[in-house]
Motif scaffolding. Structure first.
Motif, PDB file in Angstrom:
ATOM      1  N   UNK A 287     100.964   7.453  42.352  1.00  0.00           N
ATOM      2  CA  UNK A 287     100.919   8.055  43.683  1.00  0.00           C
ATOM      3  C   UNK A 287      99.797   7.518  44.564  1.00  0.00           C
ATOM      4  N   UNK A 288      98.777   6.916  43.966  1.00  0.00           N
ATOM      5  CA  UNK A 288      97.659   6.474  44.793  1.00  0.00           C
ATOM      6  C   UNK A 288      98.035   5.329  45.746  1.00  0.00           C
ATOM      7  N   UNK A 289      99.215   4.738  45.544  1.00  0.00           N
ATOM      8  CA  UNK A 289      99.641   3.701  46.489  1.00  0.00           C
ATOM      9  C   UNK A 289      99.675   4.276  47.905  1.00  0.00           C
ATOM     10  N   UNK A 290     100.074   5.563  48.007  1.00  0.00           N
ATOM     11  CA  UNK A 290     100.204   6.165  49.338  1.00  0.00           C
ATOM     12  C   UNK A 290      98.823   6.359  49.968  1.00  0.00           C
ATOM     13  N   UNK A 291      97.877   6.779  49.149  1.00  0.00           N
ATOM     14  CA  UNK A 291      96.500   6.891  49.616  1.00  0.00           C
ATOM     15  C   UNK A 291      96.034   5.556  50.197  1.00  0.00           C
ATOM     16  N   UNK A 292      96.347   4.459  49.517  1.00  0.00           N
ATOM     17  CA  UNK A 292      95.899   3.135  49.976  1.00  0.00           C
ATOM     18  C   UNK A 292      96.583   2.744  51.284  1.00  0.00           C
ATOM     19  N   UNK A 293      97.882   2.992  51.388  1.00  0.00           N
ATOM     20  CA  UNK A 293      98.574   2.616  52.625  1.00  0.00           C
ATOM     21  C   UNK A 293      98.105   3.480  53.791  1.00  0.00           C
ATOM     22  N   UNK A 294      97.895   4.764  53.529  1.00  0.00           N
ATOM     23  CA  UNK A 294      97.413   5.652  54.590  1.00  0.00           C
ATOM     24  C   UNK A 294      95.989   5.262  54.988  1.00  0.00           C
ATOM     25  N   UNK A 295      95.186   4.899  54.007  1.00  0.00           N
ATOM     26  CA  UNK A 295      93.818   4.501  54.337  1.00  0.00           C
ATOM     27  C   UNK A 295      93.815   3.219  55.179  1.00  0.00           C
TER      28      UNK A 295
ATOM     29  N   UNK B  31     100.944  14.795  47.866  1.00  0.00           N
ATOM     30  CA  UNK B  31     100.050  13.635  47.708  1.00  0.00           C
ATOM     31  C   UNK B  31      99.092  13.514  48.895  1.00  0.00           C
ATOM     32  N   UNK B  32      99.621  13.719  50.095  1.00  0.00           N
ATOM     33  CA  UNK B  32      98.761  13.604  51.281  1.00  0.00           C
ATOM     34  C   UNK B  32      97.654  14.654  51.228  1.00  0.00           C
ATOM     35  N   UNK B  33      98.012  15.883  50.861  1.00  0.00           N
ATOM     36  CA  UNK B  33      97.003  16.948  50.787  1.00  0.00           C
ATOM     37  C   UNK B  33      95.944  16.609  49.736  1.00  0.00           C
ATOM     38  N   UNK B  34      96.393  16.033  48.650  1.00  0.00           N
ATOM     39  CA  UNK B  34      95.460  15.743  47.573  1.00  0.00           C
ATOM     40  C   UNK B  34      94.537  14.561  47.901  1.00  0.00           C
ATOM     41  N   UNK B  35      95.077  13.529  48.492  1.00  0.00           N
ATOM     42  CA  UNK B  35      94.290  12.299  48.633  1.00  0.00           C
ATOM     43  C   UNK B  35      93.870  11.969  50.061  1.00  0.00           C
ATOM     44  N   UNK B  36      94.550  12.512  51.045  1.00  0.00           N
ATOM     45  CA  UNK B  36      94.301  12.031  52.409  1.00  0.00           C
ATOM     46  C   UNK B  36      94.073  13.154  53.412  1.00  0.00           C
ATOM     47  N   UNK B  37      93.665  14.310  52.898  1.00  0.00           N
ATOM     48  CA  UNK B  37      93.534  15.479  53.765  1.00  0.00           C
ATOM     49  C   UNK B  37      92.542  15.270  54.908  1.00  0.00           C
ATOM     50  N   UNK B  38      91.497  14.498  54.658  1.00  0.00           N
ATOM     51  CA  UNK B  38      90.445  14.366  55.668  1.00  0.00           C
ATOM     52  C   UNK B  38      90.611  13.147  56.565  1.00  0.00           C
ATOM     53  N   UNK B  39      91.714  12.450  56.452  1.00  0.00           N
ATOM     54  CA  UNK B  39      91.967  11.338  57.375  1.00  0.00           C
ATOM     55  C   UNK B  39      91.944  11.906  58.799  1.00  0.00           C
TER      56      UNK B  39
ATOM     57  N   UNK C 298     108.507  14.471  59.401  1.00  0.00           N
ATOM     58  CA  UNK C 298     109.498  15.326  60.085  1.00  0.00           C
ATOM     59  C   UNK C 298     108.821  16.248  61.084  1.00  0.00           C
ATOM     60  N   UNK C 299     108.006  15.672  61.948  1.00  0.00           N
ATOM     61  CA  UNK C 299     107.339  16.407  63.036  1.00  0.00           C
ATOM     62  C   UNK C 299     106.312  17.430  62.561  1.00  0.00           C
ATOM     63  N   UNK C 300     106.031  17.445  61.291  1.00  0.00           N
ATOM     64  CA  UNK C 300     105.018  18.371  60.794  1.00  0.00           C
ATOM     65  C   UNK C 300     103.757  17.590  60.416  1.00  0.00           C
ATOM     66  N   UNK C 301     102.593  18.099  60.857  1.00  0.00           N
ATOM     67  CA  UNK C 301     101.345  17.425  60.479  1.00  0.00           C
ATOM     68  C   UNK C 301     100.926  17.917  59.093  1.00  0.00           C
ATOM     69  N   UNK C 302     100.681  16.969  58.178  1.00  0.00           N
ATOM     70  CA  UNK C 302     100.418  17.352  56.792  1.00  0.00           C
ATOM     71  C   UNK C 302      98.936  17.535  56.480  1.00  0.00           C
ATOM     72  N   UNK C 303      98.084  16.838  57.225  1.00  0.00           N
ATOM     73  CA  UNK C 303      96.666  16.831  56.832  1.00  0.00           C
ATOM     74  C   UNK C 303      95.824  17.711  57.744  1.00  0.00           C
ATOM     75  N   UNK C 304      94.643  18.049  57.253  1.00  0.00           N
ATOM     76  CA  UNK C 304      93.748  18.953  58.000  1.00  0.00           C
ATOM     77  C   UNK C 304      92.993  18.271  59.127  1.00  0.00           C
ATOM     78  N   UNK C 305      92.664  16.999  58.938  1.00  0.00           N
ATOM     79  CA  UNK C 305      91.905  16.197  59.908  1.00  0.00           C
ATOM     80  C   UNK C 305      90.576  16.802  60.311  1.00  0.00           C
ATOM     81  N   UNK C 306      90.020  17.657  59.473  1.00  0.00           N
ATOM     82  CA  UNK C 306      88.765  18.273  59.888  1.00  0.00           C
ATOM     83  C   UNK C 306      87.612  17.289  59.742  1.00  0.00           C
TER      84      UNK C 306
END
Ligand code: ADP
Ligand code: MG
Length: 621
Positions: free
Chosen positions: A31-39, A196-204, A211-219
């Motif tokens: 699953x960390x592939x997604x973390x890398x692409x998002x990063x 996966x996004x919540x686990x690895x990329x929440x603070x992006x 699908x029009x929903x924001x998954x991360x907190x972005x705080x």
């Protein structure tokens, strides 16, 4: 697109090897592939944001800065789109193909050393390729922000080649279509992606939508009030910015407005990988101004010796349009450096007081950095010195601070004594400690190569001098002599004969031969004629310069020791002529002292001499 326009290119060899490993192994943490692409998408967005602070002549200046995920369960694909900086054709080749990526070799090496790929892949500039753990093939279509750049599509099956062809994409940014392997269909499911996004990329810091929903907190966690942040969120934030699975040893949340505005979150890492990480030049704090990332790895916000500290610094006093070249000389940056340095050192002091065990871990991992600080940076000398720890002759393996040492010094003792040496075993056996052991005077053991450098900057502690026990001119505290008297000593003439023989045998290799008033259990010791930093400097030079020859030292003899008395008797018996046993013994005593100092160039030389001595010792009477 016609076939003729498609260009096929080869990956660099290391990249091919890397791909081969990634594509053909089963990893539990795919699953960390997604973390890398998002990063990567987030980096690309940060870069266009920074570019647009000074340049509005970019493609799609009004585009929202965001990352979109789309899935197609039927086709088994996952698409990641960003409105970031994009890539030109040359950049694609450089970044995803042939030229760069010296990191691939380093990554492969640490995998051979047993590191798990998920733990380390982000650190070597090869994170993108982790997509081939889950992808049958990947298609990257990208258009650079530069107004006249064309769009291109890069495609690869993760084997030895990739293709490039012109594309139709009109908008700025990058779209990555991941054609998932059959056994990786979980990554085209919405709930799994959200997890996966919540686990690895929440603070992006840009919205990641599905699908029009924001998954991360972005705080921007560093902008929250410290008393309102639960400790777990600090750990999670640390994990996400460093890609480091281990928890930090401590977090430091700095919120201040005077004399300079600072919102900062700093971390003392929980471990430090020497080896692969030594290759890293990309250390440094993330510098933001008003939540906009100005620099990914800033090296000016903390002094060099604190470069193991990770984290984020945000300051409204740093102008948004500051150029990277002028950051270093910016007044606010210098003020921030001062404030953060003080704070970090204070937190370390607090840690030492509150939690000795964790501090011990800190010291064993990062002690060398603190010593480097003492050796190089007199600005915060006092705070740094309080962080130092050493083993000692009385600590039984535990580490003591200088403060503790001074705290248990007897009243008559005016100096802090230390011994420099190669390792614990040789300092513990050193004849220099005879006197100190007998009188129970504590001696700090300095057995780290850095100690020699450091001690030159550390002449006193709380106005008490630090004193090397190998000095020739030691004056010792008046401490009661214990009752048991040593055996009779040699008379002057007998002792003079021994001294004369030592001079004869050792020649220029010693500066002087004389009696010692310090030795108890050892027959002899070597002392330095110089005092002060000169001596430590020689030690350092010996470590650094292969051929460095230290000037000869003084050898001191213990006239009460049985061995010296035996020598005197043999010299007397042979009426001061040559006696091979006497001469070999003197040679060997000298060699022993060099061994304890770590300065005997060729120990195997001793073997024939020891054989001769053994033969003499076993001869039947
Ligand atoms: P790293 O991110 O550590 O540099 P990666 O292998 O993850 O290493 O990515 C390699 C390079 O590819 C990046 O440095 C970047 O230049 C480029 N890149 C990857 N993804 C994108 C993207 N979405 N937008 C723009 N550039 C990208
Ligand atoms: Mg990356």
């Amino acid at each position: 697109m016609t076939q003729e326009q498609t260009l096929s290119l080869e990956f660099k060899t290391e990249v091919q090897q890397l791909l081969n490993i990634l594509a053909n192994s089963l990893y539990t943490e795919r699953e960390i592939f997604l973390r890398e692409l998002v990063s990567n998408a987030s980096d690309a967005l940060h870069r266009i944001q920074f570019e647009m602070l000074t340049n509005r002549d970019v493609r799609d200046p009004e585009a929202a800065l965001e990352i979109r995920l789309e899935v197609d369960g039927e086709a088994n694909t996952l698409t990641i789109t960003d409105t970031g900086i994009g890539m030109t054709r040359a950049e694609i080749i450089e970044n995803l193909g042939t030229i760069a990526h010296s990191g691939a070799a380093a990554f492969l090496k640490s995998m051979e050393e047993g590191q798990r790929p998920a733990d380390i892949i982000g650190q070597f500039g090869v994170g993108f390729y982790s997509v081939f753990m889950v992808a049958d093939h990947v298609q990257v279509t990208t258009r650079s922000f530069q107004p006249n750049a064309e769009a291109w599509t890069w495609t690869s099956h993760g084997e030895s080649t990739y293709t490039l062809q012109p594309a139709d994409k009109e908008t700025r940014g990058t779209e990555i279509i991941v054609y998932l392997k059959e056994d990786a269909s979980e990554f085209s499911s919405n709930w799994r992606l959200e997890q996966i996004i919540k686990k690895h990329s929440n603070f992006v810091s840009f919205p990641i939508t599905l699908e029009e929903r924001v998954l991360n907190q972005q705080t921007a966690l560093w902008r929250e009030a410290p008393q309102e942040v639960e400790p777990e969120r600090y750990d999670e934030f640390y994990r996400q910015i460093t890609l480091e699975p281990e928890k930090p040893l401590r977090h430091i949340h700095v919120v201040t407005d005077a004399p300079v505005n600072i919102r900062s979150l700093l971390f003392i890492p929980g471990r430090w990988e020497l080896g692969p990480l030594q290759l890293r030049t990309d250390y440094g704090l993330k510098l933001y101004s008003r939540k906009i990332l100005i620099q990914e790895h800033n090296k000016d916000l903390l002094p060099e010796y604190l470069h193991f500290v990770e984290g984020v610094v945000d300051s409204e006093d740093i102008p948004l349009n500051i150029s990277r070249e002028t950051i270093q000389s910016n007044r606010a940056v210098r003020q921030i450096q001062r404030a953060l340095t003080k704070r970090v050192l204070k937190e370390l002091q607090d840690l030492a007081e509150e939690d000795a065990e964790t501090y011990d871990r800190f010291w064993r991992t990062f002690g060398a950095f603190i010593k480097q600080g003492v050796a190089t940076n007199p600005v915060h000398q006092e705070e740094l010195v309080d962080l130092l720890r050493f083993p000692s002759s009385r600590s039984g393996g535990a580490l003591v601070s200088l403060d503790e040492y001074v705290g248990r010094m007897p009243e008559a003792q005016e100096k802090l004594y230390f011994i420099l040496g190669e390792d614990m075993a040789s300092v513990a056996a050193s004849p220099h400690l005879d006197y100190f052991k007998q009188h129970n005077v504590e001696v700090l053991y300095m057995v780290d190569p850095l100690d020699g450098f450091m001690i030159q900057m550390l002449q006193t502690y709380k106005e008490k001098p630090l004193q090397n026990v190998d000095a020739a001119d030691l004056t010792l505290p008046e401490i009661d002599e214990p009752g048991d008297k040593a055996p009779e000593t040699l008379d002057e003439a007998e002792f003079d004969a021994v001294v004369a023989r030592f001079r004869e045998v050792l020649g220029d290799r010693v500066k002087e031969v004389r009696a010692s008033h310090m030795l108890r259990d050892s027959p002899c010791r070597l002392v330095s004629p110089e005092s002060g930093p000169e001596r430590e400097l020689q030690r350092v030079r010996r470590l650094l310069e292969k051929d460095f020859e230290a000037p000869p030292k003084i050898i001191e003899l213990n006239r009460k020791h049985p061995l010296i008395r035996n020598l005197a008797a043999r010299i007397e018996a042979t009426s001061k002529g040559a006696d091979p046993v006497v001469d070999a013994t003197i040679e060997q005593l000298f060699a022993n002292l060099l061994i304890l100092e770590g300065s005997l160039p060729n120990p195997s030389e001793m073997v024939p001499r020891i054989l001769a001595l053994l033969e003499a010792a076993t001869r039947s009477q």
